[in-house]
Design an enzyme around this catalytic site. Structure first.
Site, PDB file in Angstrom:
ATOM      1  N   ARG A 146      16.896  13.948 -15.948  1.00 30.14           N
ATOM      2  CA  ARG A 146      16.541  14.759 -14.774  1.00 30.14           C
ATOM      3  C   ARG A 146      17.768  15.433 -14.163  1.00 30.14           C
ATOM      4  O   ARG A 146      17.833  15.654 -12.951  1.00 30.14           O
ATOM      5  CB  ARG A 146      15.827  13.928 -13.700  1.00 30.14           C
ATOM      6  N   ARG A 194      16.006  17.921  -8.392  1.00 29.59           N
ATOM      7  CA  ARG A 194      15.961  18.114  -6.942  1.00 29.59           C
ATOM      8  C   ARG A 194      17.221  17.684  -6.193  1.00 29.59           C
ATOM      9  O   ARG A 194      17.381  18.021  -5.029  1.00 29.59           O
ATOM     10  CB  ARG A 194      14.744  17.378  -6.357  1.00 29.59           C
ATOM     11  N   ARG A 249      13.346  26.405  -6.253  1.00 30.23           N
ATOM     12  CA  ARG A 249      12.033  25.745  -6.189  1.00 30.23           C
ATOM     13  C   ARG A 249      11.254  26.149  -4.936  1.00 30.23           C
ATOM     14  O   ARG A 249      10.019  26.162  -4.950  1.00 30.23           O
ATOM     15  CB  ARG A 249      12.260  24.227  -6.227  1.00 30.23           C
ATOM     16  N   ASP A 279       8.237  19.456 -18.509  1.00 30.08           N
ATOM     17  CA  ASP A 279       7.626  18.226 -18.026  1.00 30.08           C
ATOM     18  C   ASP A 279       6.829  17.601 -19.160  1.00 30.08           C
ATOM     19  O   ASP A 279       6.270  18.317 -19.991  1.00 30.08           O
ATOM     20  CB  ASP A 279       6.701  18.513 -16.834  1.00 30.08           C
ATOM     21  N   TYR A 319      -1.452   8.591 -18.118  1.00 26.04           N
ATOM     22  CA  TYR A 319      -1.619   9.636 -17.104  1.00 26.04           C
ATOM     23  C   TYR A 319      -3.002  10.285 -17.198  1.00 26.04           C
ATOM     24  O   TYR A 319      -3.656  10.542 -16.188  1.00 26.04           O
ATOM     25  CB  TYR A 319      -0.546  10.711 -17.260  1.00 26.04           C
TER      26      TYR A 319
END
Length: 364
Positions: A30, A34, A43, A81, A157
């Protein structure tokens, strides 16, 4: 075929192939994310999956940490992703802020709603375009990693409808509908294979498979439901590349929480590198795999909140644990034991990279 700029830093690829290196190559899961203010700025104007589906935006975000940490970081990983595969199979996935599936799979009959023959070029071509553009944009500074989620993690998921603490729905399928579960897992695995092959053709130089929920399975259930699909992926990707006369690339498996399976995975899973979480000592992992594979990891990501002294101490200890009897690092890619979290100070990440360079360097 696109002519890419020659690679100037192959440290990652050499370590992945099991070679001793002058220092450990380093990147973090990652890393395009963020915690970076430049990511947050971009973003703010774009929805998450819009960025994934827009090659120019995905390329820009992939390159952000390479620019910021130029000379300190040894790999880039394409911004995408793991849940693009369920999307390619016909499921709706939203990100608000975590992933959610408005219409999850509740019973085996729901599998009929999925796209049965997935054309990855049509459904996931945007990832391939982003990879090609990123390879060009990297100008050979570091290799580019492509990736996908592992079938069991994607299966969970798709059935849970998002993240879960108990995985009751997904495990109900395993225990109540074992054969239907295995069929769906294989169906997902086949899409993973085509997706990974497409990434190599587009320019990916190493592939990583993320089995984020591997640790939710008992050793027996991991061997019954996850491991066969992981082996299917590694074997089929290599076969398909060979059949198309495309040189194979190293493959990494990160089965988080499945340290009980390290010995078996090292023996015959077909992966060149095994990722480690922070719940196993590197010296123990090295003993278990016995030189059969390279290792990647494994500092606890939360150490990055502990300040520079804590970071340096943890990195120094990790580097010593990964060194062999002669004090050299071999077949080790330095990383965290899971993805970096959003509140980390980017300058503390820089310090982490600097400490890896310092403490993993071969003694002169």
């Amino acid at each position: 075929m696109v002519e890419f700029p020659p690679l100037r830093n192959d440290l990652l690829l050499r370590a992945a192939r099991g070679e001793k290196t002058e220092r450990a190559p380093v990147w973090i899961m990652r890393q395009a994310g963020r915690y970076l203010p430049e990511f947050r700025a971009l973003r703010a104007d774009h929805e998450f999956f819009e960025i994934c589906r827009t090659p120019e935006l995905a390329t820009e975000i992939t390159l952000q940490p390479i620019r910021r940490y130029s000379g300190l970081i040894d790999a880039s990983i394409i911004f995408s992703d793991i849940l693009v595969i369920p999307q390619a199979m016909g499921m709706e996935v939203l990100m608000n802020p975590g992933p959610s599936f408005p219409d999850p799979l509740n019973v085996p009959a729901d599998v009929s709603k999925l796209r049965q023959n997935v054309d990855v070029e049509k459904e996931l071509g945007y990832v391939f375009k982003a990879i090609t553009q990123t390879r060009i944009g990297l100008k050979g500074e570091v290799p580019l990693i492509g990736f996908c989620g592992a079938p069991w993690t994607l299966f969970a998921y798709m059935i849970e409808g998002g993240g879960s603490k108990t995985f009751t729905k997904a495990k109900t399928w395993l225990f109540k509908y074992p054969e239907e579960s295995k069929a769906l897992l294989l169906q997902i695995a086949d899409v993973c294979v085509d997706f990974l092959v497409g990434q190599v053709k587009a320019g990916a130089q190493l592939l990583q498979v993320f089995d984020s929920w591997a640790g939710e399975l008992s050793p027996l259930d991991f061997s019954l439901f996850s491991l066969p699909t992981l082996k299917h992926i590694s074997k089929s990707v290599r076969e398909k590349l060979a059949n198309q006369s495309i040189p194979e690339v190293p493959m990494t498996l990160f089965a988080k929480g499945a340290n009980y399976a390290l010995g078996e995975l090292a023996k015959d899973s077909g992966y060149d590198v095994l990722g480690l979480d922070w719940c196993i000592e590197p010296s123990v992992a090295r003993k278990i795999v016995d030189g059969k594979v390279a290792l990647q990891g494994n500092m606890d990501p939360n150490v990055l909140y502990g300040g520079r002294e804590a970071i340096e101490s943890a990195v120094k200890r990790m580097c010593e644990e990964f060194k062999d009897g002669s004090g050299e690092v071999g077949a080790w890619i330095a990383n965290l034991g899971h993805g970096i979290t959003p509140g980390v100070d980017p300058e503390d990440v820089r310090w982490f990279f600097e400490c890896i360079h310092k403490y993993s360097a071969r003694k002169q």
